[in-house]
Design a protein around this motif. Structure first.
Motif, PDB file in Angstrom:
ATOM      1  N   PRO A 187     -35.994  82.800 -57.842  1.00  0.00           N
ATOM      2  CA  PRO A 187     -35.100  81.695 -57.455  1.00  0.00           C
ATOM      3  C   PRO A 187     -33.732  81.762 -58.110  1.00  0.00           C
ATOM      4  CG  PRO A 187     -36.905  80.897 -58.834  1.00  0.00           C
ATOM      5  CD  PRO A 187     -37.244  82.295 -58.443  1.00  0.00           C
ATOM      6  N   VAL A 188     -33.667  82.316 -59.331  1.00  0.00           N
ATOM      7  CA  VAL A 188     -32.361  82.467 -59.985  1.00  0.00           C
ATOM      8  C   VAL A 188     -31.488  83.432 -59.200  1.00  0.00           C
ATOM      9  CG1 VAL A 188     -31.194  83.289 -62.068  1.00  0.00           C
ATOM     10  CG2 VAL A 188     -33.246  81.882 -62.259  1.00  0.00           C
ATOM     11  N   LEU A 189     -32.050  84.575 -58.815  1.00  0.00           N
ATOM     12  CA  LEU A 189     -31.290  85.563 -58.057  1.00  0.00           C
ATOM     13  C   LEU A 189     -30.902  85.027 -56.679  1.00  0.00           C
ATOM     14  CD1 LEU A 189     -33.309  88.792 -58.959  1.00  0.00           C
ATOM     15  CD2 LEU A 189     -30.999  88.204 -59.715  1.00  0.00           C
ATOM     16  N   LEU A 190     -31.807  84.276 -56.049  1.00  0.00           N
ATOM     17  CA  LEU A 190     -31.475  83.698 -54.744  1.00  0.00           C
ATOM     18  C   LEU A 190     -30.350  82.678 -54.872  1.00  0.00           C
ATOM     19  CD1 LEU A 190     -35.036  83.213 -53.201  1.00  0.00           C
ATOM     20  CD2 LEU A 190     -33.247  84.779 -52.397  1.00  0.00           C
ATOM     21  N   GLY A 191     -30.379  81.874 -55.941  1.00  0.00           N
ATOM     22  CA  GLY A 191     -29.310  80.909 -56.160  1.00  0.00           C
ATOM     23  C   GLY A 191     -27.964  81.583 -56.382  1.00  0.00           C
ATOM     24  N   LEU A 192     -27.953  82.642 -57.159  1.00  0.00           N
ATOM     25  CA  LEU A 192     -26.702  83.375 -57.402  1.00  0.00           C
ATOM     26  C   LEU A 192     -26.216  84.050 -56.127  1.00  0.00           C
ATOM     27  CD1 LEU A 192     -27.545  84.964 -60.879  1.00  0.00           C
ATOM     28  CD2 LEU A 192     -25.986  83.060 -60.406  1.00  0.00           C
TER      29      LEU A 192
END
Length: 326
Positions: free
Chosen positions: A70-75
């Protein structure tokens, strides 16, 4: 006087600048981060325990590596990079491959022997509450670790009615409904942190081991300190290899997970009851917000039928229980 003629000016957009080179995709570094993280997850067993024992630390926290998705998707959304969003799904696929089976319910009914292991916490402010909670589980065998000397009598008194047989050596104790024979300390550390006994069950003898491996710490300078724990694990593994009985149950607080490659010598030849007959990760520590499963039940020559964690008893660990078919 005649008015001056009106002059109309038409504004024109400047000609677009021509790119002197090939257009670069958005978030190239972010796009590369997903596959690189996925590769690290997939190869976790090969991460060396050099400086700071980073391999053991990463393997201990491996289930939580999925939070990178989810962190990578948010970025990727911030960067408006579709390619980075697709790349973020690569570690998601690896996580599912690693842990998808863990999330399924593998428990079944039946079983001849119910066992419980619990680190009761040396600093437990209410050992009597903990003892009452354990007595209510209705297990056949209890293995208690980190027993403080001044609280042993509390556990003996609270468990006496349900368990006519018990043995305590050092900070480790066994309580059993079946007779216990050949009780002895297992030398894994300078002081007693493991014991072995033969439980004389209606279906024959079973070797019961209860152990509490050395604690680990995380230091900014030294990293993840596991040396004493690993030495104790190797000593316990040697004792298990020499065990003459074909049916073995190992219960305890191992201060590490089954994914930790440094503990492979100990768990080799054994099977985790949670891994084979549990539902979910079964995290046990810390009890207030469990993040890792460092308490486990391992077996040999026995079939786990179900495995679960039990509610908090006031200790900083959650108890673990398993039903076993002999």
């Amino acid at each position: 006087m005649p008015s001056a003629p009106t002059v109309l000016e038409t504004a024109t957009d400047p000609a677009p600048e021509r790119s002197s080179g090939t257009a670069r995709p958005r978030g190239r570094v972010l796009t590369a981060a997903g596959p690189l993280w996925a590769a690290l997850m997939a190869s976790h067993g090969w991460i060396p325990n050099g400086f700071g024992n980073l391999g053991s630390l990463f393997q201990t926290l491996l289930p939580w590596t999925g939070l990178a998705v989810p962190v990578l998707l948010g970025l990727a959304a911030v960067r408006r990079s579709r390619l980075a969003a697709v790349a973020a799904l690569v570690p998601a696929v690896v996580w599912v491959v690693l842990f998808g089976g863990t999330l399924t319910d593998k428990s079944a009914g039946g079983g001849d022997l119910t066992v419980v292991s619990h680190n009761v916490d040396e600093g437990n402010p209410d050992p009597e509450r903990t003892a009452r909670a354990l007595a209510a589980v209705d297990a056949d065998v209890l293995a208690l670790e980190e027993l403080p000397t001044d609280s042993v009598e509390v556990y003996e008194r609270a468990l006496a009615a349900a368990y006519p047989h018990h043995a305590v050596i050092g900070g480790v104790g066994l309580w059993s409904r079946h007779p216990l024979k050949d009780v002895a300390a297992v030398p894994i550390m300078p002081w007693t942190r493991a014991i072995r006994a033969t439980a004389d069950t209606p279906k024959g003898p079973v070797a019961i081991y209860a152990a509490h491996l050395a604690s680990v710490r995380v230091h900014p300078a030294a990293g993840f300190t596991t040396g004493s724990r690993n030495d104790a694990a190797r000593a316990l593994a040697s004792a298990l290899r020499a065990e003459p009985l074909p049916r073995v149950v190992l219960l305890g607080d191992f201060n590490g997970t089954t994914r930790d490659a440094a503990l492979a010598p100990l768990f080799s030849g054994l099977r985790s009851a949670q891994g084979e007959a549990g539902n979910g990760f079964g995290f046990t520590w810390p009890a207030a917000f469990p993040m890792v499963r460092i308490d486990d039940i391992q077996v040999k020559g026995i079939t786990p039928r179900s495995s679960r964690t039990l509610p908090s008893t006031g200790s900083d660990h959650l108890p673990v229980a398993a039903s076993l078919a002999l």
